[in-house]
Design an enzyme around this catalytic site. Structure first.
Site, PDB file in Angstrom:
ATOM      1  N   GLY A  11       0.920  -1.024   0.141  1.00 22.94           N
ATOM      2  CA  GLY A  11       0.124   0.040   0.046  1.00 22.94           C
ATOM      3  C   GLY A  11       0.755   1.104   0.065  1.00 22.94           C
ATOM      4  O   GLY A  11       0.471   2.381   0.613  1.00 22.94           O
ATOM      5  N   ASN A  13       1.418   2.877  -2.617  1.00 21.14           N
ATOM      6  CA  ASN A  13       0.748   3.975  -3.528  1.00 21.14           C
ATOM      7  C   ASN A  13      -0.390   4.619  -2.828  1.00 21.14           C
ATOM      8  O   ASN A  13      -0.573   5.640  -2.797  1.00 21.14           O
ATOM      9  CB  ASN A  13       0.410   3.294  -4.757  1.00 21.14           C
ATOM     10  CG  ASN A  13       1.488   2.997  -5.545  1.00 21.14           C
ATOM     11  OD1 ASN A  13       2.309   3.795  -5.975  1.00 21.14           O
ATOM     12  ND2 ASN A  13       1.999   1.643  -5.818  1.00 21.14           N
ATOM     13  N   MET A  89      -3.247  -6.710  -7.256  1.00 23.32           N
ATOM     14  CA  MET A  89      -2.474  -7.987  -8.263  1.00 23.32           C
ATOM     15  C   MET A  89      -3.432  -8.782  -8.739  1.00 23.32           C
ATOM     16  O   MET A  89      -3.038  -9.969  -9.213  1.00 23.32           O
ATOM     17  CB  MET A  89      -1.573  -8.565  -7.286  1.00 23.32           C
ATOM     18  CG  MET A  89      -0.472  -7.685  -6.798  1.00 23.32           C
ATOM     19  SD  MET A  89      -0.026  -6.531  -7.945  1.00 23.32           S
ATOM     20  CE  MET A  89       1.469  -7.351  -8.533  1.00 23.32           C
ATOM     21  N   ARG A  90      -4.803  -8.488  -8.889  1.00 24.43           N
ATOM     22  CA  ARG A  90      -5.772  -9.621  -9.679  1.00 24.43           C
ATOM     23  C   ARG A  90      -6.033  -8.815 -11.137  1.00 24.43           C
ATOM     24  O   ARG A  90      -6.396  -7.692 -11.084  1.00 24.43           O
ATOM     25  CB  ARG A  90      -6.992  -9.675  -8.861  1.00 24.43           C
ATOM     26  CG  ARG A  90      -6.852 -10.237  -7.589  1.00 24.43           C
ATOM     27  CD  ARG A  90      -6.191 -11.648  -7.385  1.00 24.43           C
ATOM     28  NE  ARG A  90      -7.059 -12.539  -8.228  1.00 24.43           N
ATOM     29  CZ  ARG A  90      -6.674 -13.928  -8.665  1.00 24.43           C
ATOM     30  NH1 ARG A  90      -5.278 -14.277  -7.984  1.00 24.43           N
ATOM     31  NH2 ARG A  90      -7.395 -14.827  -9.073  1.00 24.43           N
ATOM     32  N   LEU A  92      -8.732  -8.040 -13.916  1.00 20.30           N
ATOM     33  CA  LEU A  92      -9.959  -7.632 -13.771  1.00 20.30           C
ATOM     34  C   LEU A  92     -10.555  -7.993 -15.072  1.00 20.30           C
ATOM     35  O   LEU A  92      -9.952  -7.823 -16.313  1.00 20.30           O
ATOM     36  CB  LEU A  92     -10.214  -6.221 -13.369  1.00 20.30           C
ATOM     37  CG  LEU A  92      -9.724  -5.941 -12.068  1.00 20.30           C
ATOM     38  CD1 LEU A  92      -9.521  -4.447 -11.975  1.00 20.30           C
ATOM     39  CD2 LEU A  92     -10.736  -6.415 -11.181  1.00 20.30           C
ATOM     40  N   ASN A 106      -5.169   2.343 -13.345  1.00 23.89           N
ATOM     41  CA  ASN A 106      -4.000   1.768 -12.463  1.00 23.89           C
ATOM     42  C   ASN A 106      -2.414   2.053 -12.872  1.00 23.89           C
ATOM     43  O   ASN A 106      -2.264   2.966 -13.458  1.00 23.89           O
ATOM     44  CB  ASN A 106      -3.824   0.243 -13.504  1.00 23.89           C
ATOM     45  CG  ASN A 106      -2.832  -0.702 -12.953  1.00 23.89           C
ATOM     46  OD1 ASN A 106      -2.917  -1.058 -11.585  1.00 23.89           O
ATOM     47  ND2 ASN A 106      -2.108  -1.225 -13.786  1.00 23.89           N
ATOM     48  N   HIS A 108       1.632   1.035 -13.232  1.00 28.23           N
ATOM     49  CA  HIS A 108       2.403  -0.058 -13.637  1.00 28.23           C
ATOM     50  C   HIS A 108       3.914   0.531 -13.491  1.00 28.23           C
ATOM     51  O   HIS A 108       4.254   1.663 -13.950  1.00 28.23           O
ATOM     52  CB  HIS A 108       1.931  -0.294 -15.169  1.00 28.23           C
ATOM     53  CG  HIS A 108       2.791  -1.501 -15.477  1.00 28.23           C
ATOM     54  ND1 HIS A 108       2.441  -2.829 -15.246  1.00 28.23           N
ATOM     55  CD2 HIS A 108       3.902  -1.599 -16.423  1.00 28.23           C
ATOM     56  CE1 HIS A 108       3.198  -3.548 -15.802  1.00 28.23           C
ATOM     57  NE2 HIS A 108       4.078  -2.717 -16.743  1.00 28.23           N
ATOM     58  N   ALA A 172       8.939   7.235  -7.981  1.00 32.35           N
ATOM     59  CA  ALA A 172       8.496   7.903  -8.726  1.00 32.35           C
ATOM     60  C   ALA A 172       6.881   7.892  -8.778  1.00 32.35           C
ATOM     61  O   ALA A 172       6.382   8.712  -9.140  1.00 32.35           O
ATOM     62  CB  ALA A 172       9.106   7.399 -10.259  1.00 32.35           C
ATOM     63  N   GLU A 173       6.376   6.525  -8.595  1.00 28.29           N
ATOM     64  CA  GLU A 173       5.114   6.088  -8.362  1.00 28.29           C
ATOM     65  C   GLU A 173       4.291   7.091  -7.389  1.00 28.29           C
ATOM     66  O   GLU A 173       3.134   7.487  -7.954  1.00 28.29           O
ATOM     67  CB  GLU A 173       4.902   4.555  -8.088  1.00 28.29           C
ATOM     68  CG  GLU A 173       5.360   3.697  -9.054  1.00 28.29           C
ATOM     69  CD  GLU A 173       5.293   2.472  -8.209  1.00 28.29           C
ATOM     70  OE1 GLU A 173       4.976   2.295  -7.153  1.00 28.29           O
ATOM     71  OE2 GLU A 173       5.266   1.385  -9.272  1.00 28.29           O
TER      72      GLU A 173
HETATM   73  C1  GRF Z   1       3.983  -1.007  -7.109  1.00 23.94           C
HETATM   74  O1  GRF Z   1       5.219  -1.264  -7.786  1.00 23.94           O
HETATM   75  C2  GRF Z   1       2.840  -1.027  -8.343  1.00 23.94           C
HETATM   76  O2  GRF Z   1       3.623  -0.353  -9.513  1.00 23.94           O
HETATM   77  C3  GRF Z   1       2.653  -2.238  -8.757  1.00 23.94           C
HETATM   78  O3  GRF Z   1       2.268  -2.915  -7.473  1.00 23.94           O
HETATM   79  C4  GRF Z   1       3.304  -2.479  -6.646  1.00 23.94           C
HETATM   80  C5  GRF Z   1       3.206  -2.456  -5.047  1.00 23.94           C
HETATM   81  O4  GRF Z   1       2.360  -1.472  -4.935  1.00 23.94           O
HETATM   82  N1  GRF Z   1       1.233  -2.187  -9.119  1.00 23.94           N
HETATM   83  P1  GRF Z   1       1.925  -1.052  -3.261  1.00 23.94           P
HETATM   84  O5  GRF Z   1       3.290  -0.779  -2.620  1.00 23.94           O
HETATM   85  O6  GRF Z   1       1.356  -2.246  -2.846  1.00 23.94           O
HETATM   86  O7  GRF Z   1       1.216   0.349  -3.470  1.00 23.94           O
END
Ligand code: GRF
Length: 201
Positions: A11, A13, A89-90, A92, A106, A108, A172-173
């Site tokens: 989490g 992000n 991580m699923r 859709l 999303n 990536h 960066a995200e």
């Molecule tokens: C991140 O690298 C994101 O780009 C990918 O999942 C990873 C984990 O994200 N989709 P988070 O730390 O659980 O937000």
């Protein structure tokens, strides 16, 4: 806008969005965090921020669609207007994507269209690129193929390791995702669902 966030793990992000909302950088509020995995750190982050959480384990359902129907029910009950996949991580299916298209984004960890799918960091290292980064995009049924909202580049050094690259891309995200969410919440960025292209104001 009322935002729903789907997570599967750490989490980081989600945390970046929480921080930016608290700093007043996003005209929106996260009204629910849904995880397909129990006891992940992302749920604690939501709870600490006073955000309602819901665990919807994909293994509890007979089909992908029934799993997505359970998510759909929770999002509707919270009157969500924008769904953010943040480390979710699923895959859709058309069922869910067709209902949220244009309000489903999303993040990536690569510069799409390069390095779609899993292990994008390793794909970049294997390809020997000198620049990689992250992409926030609208979700389409095709994996990692929707219209691009924001991207941020990072240098890939000669001695880059998987861990060091993941760290660079993660920070960066944490800038790219909140920026994309604000562009949508402010109405500056909208998906034209007919053409699949973005209309910028
Ligand atoms: C991140 O690298 C994101 O780009 C990918 O999942 C990873 C984990 O994200 N989709 P988070 O730390 O659980 O937000």
């Amino acid at each position: 806008k009322r935002i729903g966030v789907l997570i599967s793990g750490n989490g980081t992000n989600l945390q970046a969005m929480i921080n930016n909302i608290q700093a007043g950088n996003i005209e929106g509020e996260i009204v629910v965090v849904i995880s397909n995995k129990a006891k992940v750190q992302g749920l604690e982050r939501a709870e600490k921020a006073g955000i309602p959480t819901k665990v919807i384990p994909h293994g509890d359902y007979q089909s992908r669609q029934q799993f997505e129907e359970a998510i759909q029910e929770e999002l509707i009950s919270k009157r969500v207007e924008l769904v953010v996949l943040a480390g979710f991580m699923r895959v859709l299916t058309e069922y869910f994507v067709s209902r949220w298209r244009g309000a489903l984004i999303n993040i990536h960890p690569a510069l799409l269209p390069s390095f779609k799918g899993v292990n994008a960091w390793q794909q970049a290292l294997d390809a020997g690129v000198r620049i990689s980064g992250c992409t926030v995009h609208f979700v389409e049924v095709d994996i990692d193929a929707g219209a691009i909202i924001t991207q941020e580049a990072v240098n890939v050094d000669m001695k880059e390791t998987l861990a060091s690259l993941q760290d660079k891309i993660r920070s960066a995200e944490q800038r790219a995702l909140p920026k994309a969410v604000q562009l949508i919440c402010s109405g500056k960025c909208r998906l034209d669902v007919k053409t699949g292209k973005i209309i910028w104001k």
